[in-house]
Design a protein around this motif. Structure first.
Motif, PDB file in Angstrom:
ATOM      1  N   SER A   1       0.855  -1.172   0.000  1.00 36.50           N
ATOM      2  CA  SER A   1       0.000   0.000   0.000  1.00 36.50           C
ATOM      3  C   SER A   1       0.900   1.233   0.000  1.00 36.50           C
ATOM      4  CB  SER A   1      -0.850  -0.002   1.254  1.00 36.50           C
ATOM      5  OG  SER A   1      -0.052  -0.392   2.351  1.00 36.50           O
ATOM      6  N   HIS A   2       0.626   2.185  -0.787  1.00 36.91           N
ATOM      7  CA  HIS A   2      -0.251   2.159  -1.955  1.00 36.91           C
ATOM      8  C   HIS A   2       0.608   2.552  -3.139  1.00 36.91           C
ATOM      9  CE1 HIS A   2      -3.530   1.932   0.923  1.00 36.91           C
ATOM     10  NE2 HIS A   2      -3.128   3.065   1.501  1.00 36.91           N
ATOM     11  N   ASN A   3       1.659   1.791  -3.363  1.00 35.23           N
ATOM     12  CA  ASN A   3       2.630   2.233  -4.360  1.00 35.23           C
ATOM     13  C   ASN A   3       3.658   1.139  -4.670  1.00 35.23           C
ATOM     14  OD1 ASN A   3       3.311   3.693  -1.488  1.00 35.23           O
ATOM     15  ND2 ASN A   3       5.081   2.652  -2.342  1.00 35.23           N
TER      16      ASN A   3
ATOM     17  N   ASN B   1     -12.240  -2.452   1.122  1.00 34.97           N
ATOM     18  CA  ASN B   1     -11.572  -1.897   2.297  1.00 34.97           C
ATOM     19  C   ASN B   1     -12.630  -1.689   3.380  1.00 34.97           C
ATOM     20  OD1 ASN B   1      -9.276  -1.721   0.737  1.00 34.97           O
ATOM     21  ND2 ASN B   1      -8.908   0.451   1.136  1.00 34.97           N
ATOM     22  N   TYR B   2     -12.396  -2.299   4.550  1.00 32.20           N
ATOM     23  CA  TYR B   2     -13.323  -2.176   5.687  1.00 32.20           C
ATOM     24  C   TYR B   2     -14.738  -2.629   5.257  1.00 32.20           C
ATOM     25  CZ  TYR B   2      -9.101   0.172   6.965  1.00 32.20           C
ATOM     26  OH  TYR B   2      -7.774   0.428   7.161  1.00 32.20           O
ATOM     27  N   GLN B   3     -15.793  -1.906   5.662  1.00 32.65           N
ATOM     28  CA  GLN B   3     -17.186  -2.257   5.282  1.00 32.65           C
ATOM     29  C   GLN B   3     -17.450  -3.747   5.422  1.00 32.65           C
ATOM     30  OE1 GLN B   3     -18.484  -0.006   1.532  1.00 32.65           O
ATOM     31  NE2 GLN B   3     -16.349  -0.489   1.131  1.00 32.65           N
TER      32      GLN B   3
ATOM     33  N   THR C   1      -9.261  -4.041   9.623  1.00 39.10           N
ATOM     34  CA  THR C   1      -8.687  -3.891  10.959  1.00 39.10           C
ATOM     35  C   THR C   1      -8.510  -2.421  11.348  1.00 39.10           C
ATOM     36  OG1 THR C   1      -7.582  -6.012  10.608  1.00 39.10           O
ATOM     37  CG2 THR C   1      -7.006  -4.805  12.595  1.00 39.10           C
ATOM     38  N   SER C   2      -7.339  -1.820  11.082  1.00 40.92           N
ATOM     39  CA  SER C   2      -7.064  -0.477  11.613  1.00 40.92           C
ATOM     40  C   SER C   2      -7.366  -0.416  13.110  1.00 40.92           C
ATOM     41  CB  SER C   2      -7.841   0.616  10.849  1.00 40.92           C
ATOM     42  OG  SER C   2      -7.134   0.961   9.691  1.00 40.92           O
ATOM     43  N   ALA C   3      -6.766  -1.357  13.828  1.00 39.55           N
ATOM     44  CA  ALA C   3      -6.896  -1.381  15.286  1.00 39.55           C
ATOM     45  C   ALA C   3      -5.717  -0.629  15.897  1.00 39.55           C
ATOM     46  CB  ALA C   3      -6.921  -2.822  15.779  1.00 39.55           C
TER      47      ALA C   3
ATOM     48  N   GLY D   1       4.315   8.671  10.438  1.00 42.19           N
ATOM     49  CA  GLY D   1       3.229   9.480   9.879  1.00 42.19           C
ATOM     50  C   GLY D   1       1.867   8.891  10.169  1.00 42.19           C
ATOM     51  N   GLU D   2       0.849   9.598   9.699  1.00 43.37           N
ATOM     52  CA  GLU D   2      -0.550   9.227   9.900  1.00 43.37           C
ATOM     53  C   GLU D   2      -0.829   8.740  11.326  1.00 43.37           C
ATOM     54  OE1 GLU D   2      -2.326   6.066   7.448  1.00 43.37           O
ATOM     55  OE2 GLU D   2      -4.033   7.369   7.088  1.00 43.37           O
ATOM     56  N   PRO D   3      -0.383   9.485  12.369  1.00 42.67           N
ATOM     57  CA  PRO D   3      -0.671   9.034  13.729  1.00 42.67           C
ATOM     58  C   PRO D   3      -2.189   9.017  13.940  1.00 42.67           C
ATOM     59  CG  PRO D   3       0.151  11.292  13.748  1.00 42.67           C
ATOM     60  CD  PRO D   3       0.301  10.793  12.344  1.00 42.67           C
TER      61      PRO D   3
ATOM     62  N   VAL E   1      -0.062   3.514  15.145  1.00 45.83           N
ATOM     63  CA  VAL E   1       0.024   2.357  16.043  1.00 45.83           C
ATOM     64  C   VAL E   1      -0.872   1.224  15.528  1.00 45.83           C
ATOM     65  CG1 VAL E   1       0.743   3.563  18.137  1.00 45.83           C
ATOM     66  CG2 VAL E   1      -1.687   3.424  17.612  1.00 45.83           C
ATOM     67  N   PHE E   2      -1.116   1.219  14.215  1.00 44.86           N
ATOM     68  CA  PHE E   2      -1.959   0.183  13.616  1.00 44.86           C
ATOM     69  C   PHE E   2      -1.232  -1.168  13.527  1.00 44.86           C
ATOM     70  CE2 PHE E   2      -3.643   3.948  11.100  1.00 44.86           C
ATOM     71  CZ  PHE E   2      -4.905   3.954  11.655  1.00 44.86           C
ATOM     72  N   GLY E   3       0.092  -1.143  13.633  1.00 47.27           N
ATOM     73  CA  GLY E   3       0.890  -2.322  13.277  1.00 47.27           C
ATOM     74  C   GLY E   3       0.659  -3.539  14.157  1.00 47.27           C
TER      75      GLY E   3
END
Ligand code: GAL
Length: 943
Positions: free
Chosen positions: A375-377, A485-487, A509-511, A567-569, A580-582
């Motif tokens: 993602s995404h490249n 994605n999601y949904q 996810t994105s937990a 990034g993207e915190p 912290v999605f990892g």
């Protein structure tokens, strides 16, 4: 990335002669000088200067061949300049609060005399973001994506022998393409590739095995190019090499050849087919568990002489999606247990050494992951190669959703470069686009999908949709497989509405989870490890997988994300600067999510994770305990006493709440009533010492090999102390530190240097070998109050990597103008009118002027500002080749004379003087004799 082939291999008929192909592939990672900031182009006012600036070879300002970069600091590639910037609140949150900006890189290259006549290509694997490239003062490329490579044919502009070549790259990293940390600068490798004028173009061999009703075959497509002066008739030979049997190349498994004409300055495409032969009847298949690889060696010959040669890797495997049953690899069902990742890592930003790439993939293997969505490249070649070797399926993704020519070229570049990789099983044309549910979106994807299929029909095209799934005409109607994605609550409705479209979870996810944290604290910007917290649009690790695992028609899923990224915190912002999605943190240290996914995904060995540590403050305080297991039952023991046996919940995990008492918790995993695995967390003592652990047993002394080391605090029994936060200082010899990390998303500590604190018990230091320095890398980690840790890593001598020759900065004087010839001696200070483009001629040195009919004078001149050092202390001007008798003047003052008419070199002193000056040469020309500059003219300082 390994160098391209200069292969020595053994054939079935005994060792074949070493094939030293005429192709040379040289790293261009050294010799760069860097300026951290923009250098605006000078504003041109005069007409003559305007005329000249519009010409090839006349790039202005810092792009000019003669620009003074001698004081710029040297840097080596890969170089992510953004990773060196401090984290500051007013910088972009998505990019991890690091300042970006505009920067410049310059290099000076020298090609051998013998290179003259070869095809010379510059390959820049990745520059973030907008890059403008000049070679010898001529604009040669504009590249507006930070993810694709640029291949530039330098042949028309190159000079050879003593002459040097100027290469300049301006990088505008203020331009952003994503909403995550993208880094900045020339962050992947750069190469110079020298080939025969008749050669295989870069990414010019497509040899991906396919299986049809007749069995296995490899259609081979070879694209040739000819920059020579005449047409060439050549033979193209492709051989499949079977390198099983302990990695030794054991012979030619199949061979095919064809002849073709390659016309001068044209491409020719050859189509052949490797078929028959025992290997093709029964090849060892590539799979995620046994990633068997083969090589196709392709040669171009002319009258038996080798002109070019290249090795491509391939794998034999089939793939198919079934609308009801999901994905099949080699006709065996395989649930996609995937992760999405970005390309950065702790300490190094996006300039990730190959050794760290390898480490990350090994961590994902241990997790039980079998697929990666990039993602995404597009990613680096090294990463794609590593996915083939380690056995990951790859969803390769395009960056920009746009079928306009410039972006279609990026998409086609991605497919052309990566279509040989057995790992690639899906081409994704976009991620979450607002136009996805519209007819315009459908029309755009149709075109992009077609562009992919022009180059590869063996993998389906997909797109990652987060909406628009049910509109009358949307992108789902233009792709082969739909990614959602999601949904997750829409899966069944989608499947029902589109019973013929295969579907998978392209992102879920994105937990939120912070490593080593067991209580969510919004004020402290940390999330607990029990998998309770997820983004509103996402789901917990447990729930997201359950939705996928319990539906056969969902081919599998990709967790957002495998590793934390800069990034993207989310959900926290400043000072949080990484996500912290990892499943793992920024360093690759496992969070509890690691055990959760292991329990869900690993089938071939017992796994049993136990959360939390057992170092709590108050006896009696209730502690929530989680066990993650792939066995049948789990039983928790607190200080030897059972707290209950439970049937394993393979999706939601198992929990107990027990009172804390120092000692130990232990979980036992049972299958068939027998204990098959036990995991124990003990209350440790105070931290007493540090421990350093290597990832691999050593390094290669190539100056490129790197690996992460783990540092942790231990107690007197050698047990890891989970909450240690000590500041660690490193001393290193025989190697270099290239980055530091600890997985703390809220830390503002630099990732460069020699100090970094532990975060919840762990820290990481990435070390690299020094070129040519075999022996021992020694590193010492110290922290106040703790016993230091010492680690020695053997650094093994290795053949040096082949590098392009570069030289220190040189000022070239290459923009000269010439007065009309005169019979009488002119004033050496004479100038042309500013609007006179024709009586005086602009010219570039290197070629002699044609002889005159009668004796006379020819005046040539250049205006330039010498390098600062020369302006300050004086220097030299060097005419590398000058023919004819002449006088040399500076600002009208004679500084030297050449009395001899024969060709020769001339070196003269230049006085110290600030600002611009004019150098003129007055040739005394004899009728019938050529004269002028047959070499470069350059200046240098005295020192
Ligand atoms: C998705 C997106 C990812 C990332 C993620 C965070 O919508 O595709 O790039 O932003 O959300 O949850």
């Amino acid at each position: 990335m390994g160098l391209l082939p200069q292969t020595v291999f053994a054939g079935t008929n005994g060792p074949e002669a070493a094939v030293a192909g005429p192709r040379e592939t040289l790293l261009l990672n050294k010799g760069w000088r860097f300026f951290d900031g923009d250098i605006p182009f000078p504003i041109i006012v005069g007409h003559g200067a305007t005329y000249n600036a519009a010409k090839a070879g006349s790039a202005q300002g810092a792009a000019a061949t003669g620009y003074d970069d001698s004081e710029w600091p040297p840097v080596s590639l890969p170089h992510d300049f953004v990773s060196f910037q401090p984290i500051v609140e007013d910088a972009n949150v998505s990019q991890g609060y690091r300042k970006r900006g505009i920067v410049w890189y310059r290099n000076t290259l020298r090609f051998e005399k013998a290179d003259n006549g070869k095809h010379i290509e510059l390959q820049l694997d990745g520059i973030a973001t907008n890059a403008t490239v000049w070679f010898n003062g001529t604009l040669v490329a504009r590249n507006w994506s930070g993810y694709n490579s640029v291949y530039i044919d330098l042949t028309p502009y190159a000079t050879y022998g003593d002459l040097v070549n100027s290469l300049v790259i301006r990088v505008d990293a203020n331009a952003m393409e994503g909403w995550w940390y993208e880094g900045g600068g020339i962050y992947r490798d750069a190469w110079i590739v020298k080939r025969n004028p008749v050669h295989i173009v870069t990414d010019g061999v497509f040899a991906h095995p396919i299986k049809d009703d007749e069995g296995w075959k490899i259609p081979v497509e070879v694209t040739l190019n000819n920059t020579g002066l005449s047409d060439s008739q050549v033979t193209v030979i492709s051989r499949l090499w079977d390198k099983r049997a302990a990695g030794v190349l054991s012979g030619i498994a199949a061979e095919v050849q064809a002849t073709t004409k390659v016309s001068a300055l044209e491409n020719a495409v050859v189509h052949m087919e490797l078929a028959h032969g025992s290997t093709l009847t029964n090849p060892a298949l590539w799979s995620v568990d046994n990633p068997e690889l083969y090589e196709v060696h392709t040669r171009v010959e002319q009258d038996g002489k080798l002109l070019d040669e290249i090795t491509t890797t391939c794998g034999f495997r089939t793939q198919r999606f079934d609308v009801d049953k999901g994905f099949f690899l080699n006709d065996k069902h395989l649930k996609i247990q995937g992760v999405c990742i970005h390309q950065d890592h702790a300490g190094v930003g996006v300039a990730v050494p190959d050794g760290v790439i390898d480490f990350r993939l090994r961590r994902l293997k241990e997790l039980g992951c079998n697929a990666i969505r990039f993602s995404h490249n597009a990613q680096s070649r090294a990463l794609m190669d590593a996915c083939d070797r380690h056995g990951f399926l790859v969803m390769a993704e395009n960056r920009v959703f746009n079928p306009a020519l410039i972006h279609m070229a990026e998409l086609q570049w991605l497919v052309r470069r990566d279509r040989n990789h057995p790992s690639v099983y899906l081409w994704s044309v976009f991620n979450e686009e607002p136009m996805q549910g519209t007819e315009a979106g459908y029309q755009m994807v149709r075109r992009m999908s077609e562009a992919v299929k022009e180059l590869d029909t063996s993998r389906p095209v997909t797109a990652a949709m987060n909406d628009g799934l049910f509109t009358p005409l949307n992108v789902a109607h233009a792709v082969d497989v739909v990614g959602i994605n999601y949904q997750q609550d829409q899966y069944d409705a989608f499947h029902k509405a589109h019973p013929t479209i295969p579907v998978f979870s392209s992102e879920d996810t994105s937990a939120f989870m912070t490593r080593g944290v067991y209580k969510t604290d919004m004020d402290k910007h940390v999330s607990a490890s029990y998998d309770d917290d997820a983004a509103d649009w996402g789901a917990t690790h447990c729930k997201a997988w359950k939705a996928i695992a319990t539906r056969d028609y969902i081919a599998g899923g990709f967790v957002w994300t495998g590793f934390d990224y800069h990034g993207e915190p989310t959900p926290y912002i400043w000072p949080s600067n990484s996500s912290v999605f990892g499943i793992m943190d920024l360093c690759g240290f496992e969070k509890a999510a690691f055990w959760i996914h292991q329990a869900q995904w690993v089938k071939d060995r017992p796994v049993l994770g136990l959360v939390p540590h057992w170092n709590w403050e108050t006896a009696g305080q209730p502690v929530r305990v989680m066990a993650c297991s792939n066995q049948e039952e789990v039983e928790l023991f607190v200080n030897g006493k059972s707290a209950g046996r439970q049937k394993v919940d393979p999706y939601e995990m198992n929990f107990w709440t027990v009172p804390y008492a120092p000692g130990a918790i232990e979980v036992r995993g049972y299958t068939g009533g027998k204990v098959v695995r036990t995991t124990r967390n003990e209350t440790t003592g105070e931290p007493l010492a540090l421990r350093l652990t290597a990832d691999r047993a050593g390094l290669k002394a190539d100056g490129r090999d790197a690996q992460p080391l783990t540092v942790e605090a231990i107690d007197k029994k050698g047990r890891h102390v989970p909450l240690a936060q000590h500041m660690i200082t490193y001393e290193i010899s025989g190697g270099a530190i290239v980055g530091l990390g600890n997985g703390d998303a809220n830390s503002l500590e630099p990732e460069k240097g020699d100090k970094r604190s532990l975060y919840n018990g762990y820290g990481q230091v990435i070390v690299q070998s020094l070129e040519g320095q075999a022996g021992t890398l020694r590193i010492r980690a110290t922290a106040p109050g703790l016993k230091a840790a010492d680690l020695r890593l053997p650094v093994e001598a290795t053949a040096p990597l082949a590098y392009q020759v570069t030289t220190p900065s040189v000022q070239l004087l290459d923009s000269w103008f010439m007065a009309p010839m005169s019979v009488t001696r002119p004033d050496p200070g004479q100038k042309a009118a500013d609007n006179d483009m024709n009586s005086w001629q602009w010219f570039r040195p290197g070629t002699l002027n044609r002889p005159l009919d009668q004796d006379g004078y020819s005046l040539v001149a250049v205006r330039y500002a010498p390098f600062a050092k020369v302006q300050k202390a004086g220097g030299k001007v060097e005419f590398l080749g000058i023919t004819g008798a002449c006088e040399v003047y500076e600002n009208g003052k004679l500084i030297g004379t050449k009395t001899d008419a024969a060709p020769g070199a001339l070196t003269l002193d230049l006085p110290a003087l600030s600002g611009e000056r004019r150098l003129s040469v007055l040739f005394k020309v004899r009728a019938g004799e050529a004269y002028g500059f047959n070499g470069q003219i350059r200046t240098r300082s005295k020192t």
